[in-house]
Each structure stands twice: as C-alpha cells, then as structure tokens.
Scaffold this active site. Sequence first.
Site, PDB file in Angstrom:
ATOM      1  N   HIS A 270       0.868  -1.195   0.000  1.00 16.08           N
ATOM      2  CA  HIS A 270       0.000   0.000   0.000  1.00 16.08           C
ATOM      3  C   HIS A 270       0.892   1.227   0.000  1.00 16.08           C
ATOM      4  O   HIS A 270       1.979   1.231   0.566  1.00 16.08           O
ATOM      5  CB  HIS A 270      -0.899   0.010   1.255  1.00 16.08           C
ATOM      6  CG  HIS A 270      -2.065   0.918   1.107  1.00 16.08           C
ATOM      7  ND1 HIS A 270      -2.007   2.256   1.367  1.00 16.08           N
ATOM      8  CD2 HIS A 270      -3.335   0.668   0.695  1.00 16.08           C
ATOM      9  CE1 HIS A 270      -3.184   2.806   1.143  1.00 16.08           C
ATOM     10  NE2 HIS A 270      -4.014   1.879   0.725  1.00 16.08           N
ATOM     11  N   ASP A 328      -8.025  -5.186  -0.434  1.00 14.29           N
ATOM     12  CA  ASP A 328      -8.469  -5.994  -1.590  1.00 14.29           C
ATOM     13  C   ASP A 328      -8.154  -7.473  -1.454  1.00 14.29           C
ATOM     14  O   ASP A 328      -8.656  -8.283  -2.233  1.00 14.29           O
ATOM     15  CB  ASP A 328      -7.812  -5.455  -2.865  1.00 14.29           C
ATOM     16  CG  ASP A 328      -8.316  -4.063  -3.177  1.00 14.29           C
ATOM     17  OD1 ASP A 328      -7.498  -3.128  -3.209  1.00 14.29           O
ATOM     18  OD2 ASP A 328      -9.538  -3.899  -3.317  1.00 14.29           O
TER      19      ASP A 328
HETATM   20  C1  SDX Z   1      -6.065   0.287  -3.049  1.00 13.72           C
HETATM   21  O1  SDX Z   1      -4.352   4.734  -1.943  1.00 13.72           O
HETATM   22  C2  SDX Z   1      -5.331   4.077  -1.384  1.00 13.72           C
HETATM   23  O2  SDX Z   1      -5.758   4.406  -0.294  1.00 13.72           O
HETATM   24  C3  SDX Z   1      -5.833   2.932  -2.202  1.00 13.72           C
HETATM   25  C4  SDX Z   1      -6.873   2.076  -1.508  1.00 13.72           C
HETATM   26  C5  SDX Z   1      -8.132   2.830  -1.285  1.00 13.72           C
HETATM   27  O3  SDX Z   1      -8.909   2.432  -0.397  1.00 13.72           O
HETATM   28  O4  SDX Z   1      -8.409   3.744  -2.085  1.00 13.72           O
HETATM   29  O5  SDX Z   1      -6.384   1.582  -0.263  1.00 13.72           O
HETATM   30  C6  SDX Z   1      -7.242   0.863  -2.373  1.00 13.72           C
HETATM   31  O6  SDX Z   1      -5.766   0.703  -4.149  1.00 13.72           O
HETATM   32  C7  SDX Z   1      -5.231  -0.731  -2.312  1.00 13.72           C
HETATM   33  C8  SDX Z   1      -3.977  -1.184  -3.153  1.00 13.72           C
HETATM   34  C9  SDX Z   1      -4.516  -2.232  -4.133  1.00 13.72           C
HETATM   35  N1  SDX Z   1      -3.412  -2.620  -5.082  1.00 13.72           N
HETATM   36  C10 SDX Z   1      -2.843  -3.821  -4.994  1.00 13.72           C
HETATM   37  O7  SDX Z   1      -3.060  -4.659  -4.124  1.00 13.72           O
HETATM   38  C11 SDX Z   1      -1.872  -4.098  -6.149  1.00 13.72           C
HETATM   39  C12 SDX Z   1      -0.599  -4.731  -5.586  1.00 13.72           C
HETATM   40  N2  SDX Z   1       0.098  -3.732  -4.802  1.00 13.72           N
HETATM   41  C13 SDX Z   1       1.058  -2.948  -5.455  1.00 13.72           C
HETATM   42  O8  SDX Z   1       1.032  -2.770  -6.795  1.00 13.72           O
HETATM   43  C14 SDX Z   1       1.640  -1.855  -4.605  1.00 13.72           C
HETATM   44  O9  SDX Z   1       1.750  -2.316  -3.327  1.00 13.72           O
HETATM   45  C15 SDX Z   1       0.986  -0.511  -4.596  1.00 13.72           C
HETATM   46  C16 SDX Z   1       0.746  -0.005  -5.987  1.00 13.72           C
HETATM   47  C17 SDX Z   1      -0.317  -0.576  -3.873  1.00 13.72           C
HETATM   48  C18 SDX Z   1       1.933   0.383  -3.900  1.00 13.72           C
HETATM   49  O10 SDX Z   1       3.139   0.304  -4.678  1.00 13.72           O
HETATM   50  P1  SDX Z   1       4.388   1.117  -4.255  1.00 13.72           P
HETATM   51  O11 SDX Z   1       4.031   2.543  -4.117  1.00 13.72           O
HETATM   52  O12 SDX Z   1       5.537   0.759  -5.148  1.00 13.72           O
HETATM   53  O13 SDX Z   1       4.662   0.535  -2.825  1.00 13.72           O
HETATM   54  P2  SDX Z   1       5.915   0.812  -2.038  1.00 13.72           P
HETATM   55  O14 SDX Z   1       6.584   2.090  -2.425  1.00 13.72           O
HETATM   56  O15 SDX Z   1       5.545   0.629  -0.625  1.00 13.72           O
HETATM   57  O16 SDX Z   1       6.893  -0.388  -2.522  1.00 13.72           O
HETATM   58  C19 SDX Z   1       8.039  -0.630  -1.740  1.00 13.72           C
HETATM   59  C20 SDX Z   1       8.712  -1.836  -2.367  1.00 13.72           C
HETATM   60  C21 SDX Z   1       9.059  -1.674  -3.838  1.00 13.72           C
HETATM   61  O17 SDX Z   1      10.178  -2.495  -4.051  1.00 13.72           O
HETATM   62  P3  SDX Z   1      11.675  -1.834  -3.957  1.00 13.72           P
HETATM   63  O18 SDX Z   1      11.746  -0.787  -5.039  1.00 13.72           O
HETATM   64  O19 SDX Z   1      11.784  -1.244  -2.558  1.00 13.72           O
HETATM   65  O20 SDX Z   1      12.620  -3.009  -4.177  1.00 13.72           O
HETATM   66  O21 SDX Z   1       7.826  -2.983  -2.305  1.00 13.72           O
HETATM   67  C22 SDX Z   1       7.608  -3.451  -3.622  1.00 13.72           C
HETATM   68  C23 SDX Z   1       7.898  -2.309  -4.550  1.00 13.72           C
HETATM   69  O22 SDX Z   1       8.257  -2.810  -5.822  1.00 13.72           O
HETATM   70  N3  SDX Z   1       6.180  -3.867  -3.672  1.00 13.72           N
HETATM   71  C24 SDX Z   1       5.773  -5.082  -4.004  1.00 13.72           C
HETATM   72  C25 SDX Z   1       4.379  -5.044  -3.883  1.00 13.72           C
HETATM   73  N4  SDX Z   1       3.998  -3.825  -3.489  1.00 13.72           N
HETATM   74  C26 SDX Z   1       5.133  -3.096  -3.372  1.00 13.72           C
HETATM   75  N5  SDX Z   1       6.435  -6.187  -4.400  1.00 13.72           N
HETATM   76  C27 SDX Z   1       5.675  -7.278  -4.666  1.00 13.72           C
HETATM   77  N6  SDX Z   1       4.320  -7.327  -4.563  1.00 13.72           N
HETATM   78  C28 SDX Z   1       3.658  -6.221  -4.182  1.00 13.72           C
HETATM   79  N7  SDX Z   1       2.325  -6.267  -4.096  1.00 13.72           N
END
Ligand code: SDX
Length: 394
Positions: A270, A328
């Site tokens: 998130h 989700d």
């Molecule tokens: C919603 O904003 C809101 O409030 C949204 C929401 C709402 O109610 O409106 O809460 C609803 O959209 C929830 C999120 C739903 N999406 C997913 O579940 C899709 C899977 N999740 C990801 O795509 C991701 O976690 C995000 C898009 C939600 C956040 O991505 P970020 O901004 O890259 O997360 P981060 O900066 O915390 O990531 C840190 C690290 C990164 O790796 P490094 O560059 O540090 O090596 O964690 C990795 C990211 O690549 N990472 C993941 C991951 N999520 C983050 N790696 C594997 N699987 C994942 N799901």
Amino acid sequence: EAGVLTYDPGFTSTASCKSAITFIDGEQGVLLYRGYPIQELATQSDYMEVCYLLLYGELPSTEEKAEFVNDIKRHTLLHDQLMHFFRGFTRAAHPMAIMVGVVGALSAFYHEDTDIYDPEQCMLAAYRIIAKMPTIGAYAYRYTIGRPFVYPRNDFSYAENLLYMTFSVPSEEYRPDPVLVKALDRILILHADHEQNASTSTVRLAGSSGANPFACISAGIASLWGPAHGGANEAVLKMLMEIGDKRRIPEYIARAKDKNDPFRLMGFGHRVYKNYDPRAAIMRETCHEVLEALGHEDDPLLELAMALEKIALQDEYFIERKLYPNVDFYTGIVLRAMGFPTRMFTVLFAIGRTVGWVAHWKEMISDPESKIGRPRQLYVGAPQRPFVPMEKRP
Ligand code: SDX
C-alpha cells in the site's frame, strides 16, 4: 490516543490538500472516518449512517438518519432515457466501462439545473449520485448477462436493493439473505473513503475546475478501475485462481520479488499503510463469517489466501518493505462466495467509494480557498533549440 492526532511536520509540507474527512496513520494501521475508528463503524454502524457521517461530519440522530435514508431512496431510479445508454454497449462490455459512461451521462440529465455552489443543489447532486450508483452498477451487470432490469424497492435497505437489483429474477420472489446483506453493508463501509487515494484525488482535481459532480465521479470511477488501485480485488482472485495450489505459492512469491518480473502480489502492499490495513483484518473476519453462513467454510481459495499471507509475512522481502495485505486481499473471496462475478468486484468498490468521492468533492468546492488544481513538473526534455526546416533535416 483518542482525541489527539499528531502529524509529522514534514508531512504537512507534502500534503496535497487539507481535509477533515478521513485520517490514516500508515505506520500504526489507523483509519478514522470523521474521527471514528473503522473497526467500530464496520461492526456497530451501517452504510447509510456512515454516508451521513462522511457528508455531514457527525453521526445522525434517529430523525436525521430516517430523513437521510428516505431522501436517498427517492433518487434510486434512473431517467427512462438513460436506459438507452446501457443498450449502446456490447454485451461483452466490462461493467466498469458501462459505469464510467452512464455516470458521466448523468451530467446530461441533471447538471443543467445544478448550481454546485448552492448548498441545497450541491447536496441534491450528492444524493442523486449516491442513490443511483447501485442501480447503475446492477444494471451494468444485468445488461451484460441479458437479464431484464428490475426497479429498486423502497422497502429494501441500500445493500438489500443492491443484491436485489443484481441477482433477482422477475419471475420469482427474491429476498436477500440477511447474512449477505450485513456482509455487503460492511464491505460498503470499508470502501467508503480512504483519504487522498488516486481516485479521490482524481475527483478533487476534476472538481477543482468547476466541472459538474457527475463528470467528476465518472473520472473517479475510471481511475479506480486500474489494477494497482480498485481493480486489485478482481486481480487478487485471478491471481489466487492462477496459483491454484499451496505448493505453487513459493513460485509466485519468488516472482513477486523478481524485479525483472512485472508480477506483483495482488492485494499486498500500500502507498500509505506500512502495517496491516485495518480494513483487511475486518475483511478476513467477514470472509470467515460469510463462508461459514453459506456452508463454504472450507473454501479452497480462502485456505490458499491464508497460506499465501502466512508465507509472505514470514518472508524477508515483505517484512523489510512492510508489505501487508490490503483491503483488496480478502474482498474478492467474500464477493465471489456471495455470488458476484469477478467483473463486478470493482463496481462494488466504486459503489461503496462514491460517498467518499462526493464528500471530498463537496468539501473542496465549499472551501473558499480552493483553487483549480495545477500540479507542476520537473522538466527533463530537450533544451530550447531553433526550428529545423525539412530540407535541412538529416
Ligand atoms: C487500493 O491509496 C489508497 O488508499 C488505495 C486504496 C483505497 O482504499 O483507495 O487503499 C485501495 O488501491 C489498495 C492497493 C490495491 N493494489 C494492490 O493490491 C496491487 C498490488 N500492490 C502494489 O502494486 C503496490 O503495493 C501498490 C501499488 C499498492 C503500492 O506500490 P508502491 O508505491 O511501489 O509501494 P511501495 O513504495 O511501498 O513499494 C516498496 C517496495 C518496492 O520495491 P523496492 O523498489 O523497494 O525493491 O515494495 C515493492 C515495490 O516494488 N512492492 C511489491 C508489492 N507492493 C510493493 N512487491 C511485490 N508485490 C507487491 N504487491
């Protein structure tokens, strides 16, 4: 600590706007709607009461709630001309595509007589959108399966009507199962608002130009559709069905960690929560309640999801990056058990989130200091250079 919300000073310098609607502490996993913890609202309130709270800032009295519920009920029908919009889509259209189109089309039916800066007309537009979303969402689904539309019933609650308009068959009596009604009402509460997420920011930005609320909400629906945002509940179910067996979990965990692999663990991580999303914990409980009530307590998808969560939360990569299940992760399993097809999951998210979008839109347009959103950029393109006539080009 109750009553004391402290902010990191640095945070306020990066905040996109001021808002009094929802508070999130991502480190602590705290979510408050107008100061009330999501856990207490999800278990002690109902969606109509939460809508009133988000719109007006206070919990309603008995009379205020009754009047609000009645006002919403009076706007659940769609203009008969709007029905033609559904029939313009192919039967294979995704319900979210239909919802984006039909909600935007409401501008053609109601915007002309809406002075959004008149408080009464602003609330009328808000009520119309909140009331019509279940009708539009249910009709979008029924159109794609070739089932006739059924009108909402004023003797049904908001969640009952959503189930009724989605699943009933005109040729037989349909009374929604109270367990499903309660679960759906809770799911709508959990999705009602979430501060400045992508779709809410889209609504605020669109609304900051003075665009009408129907067009702004249509823009929010479009933004929510993305798999990184509201489309994740649909993507989680597809992922679990692709994994299929607990023995394949390590393979998918490895893929999620591989930077060369675009696969992400859907329903995990998130932008704000670096702790367990409080909504995910409530969804997991609701999952157990619904599956038990439906006699599917041994649903293989739930078992697979719980095994995946357990393994991921013990993995260094997820621990270091504070990646936890978000709202989700379990929602899709509950909705599938309730009989909703996967394509309806994000539609249901949009229906629940509409009150949040409308509350933020209303807050923004009634703020005398609000200006049109105009983000700047860091330019990384070509430096200034003279034009080159065709004959002099290489
Ligand atoms: C919603 O904003 C809101 O409030 C949204 C929401 C709402 O109610 O409106 O809460 C609803 O959209 C929830 C999120 C739903 N999406 C997913 O579940 C899709 C899977 N999740 C990801 O795509 C991701 O976690 C995000 C898009 C939600 C956040 O991505 P970020 O901004 O890259 O997360 P981060 O900066 O915390 O990531 C840190 C690290 C990164 O790796 P490094 O560059 O540090 O090596 O964690 C990795 C990211 O690549 N990472 C993941 C991951 N999520 C983050 N790696 C594997 N699987 C994942 N799901």
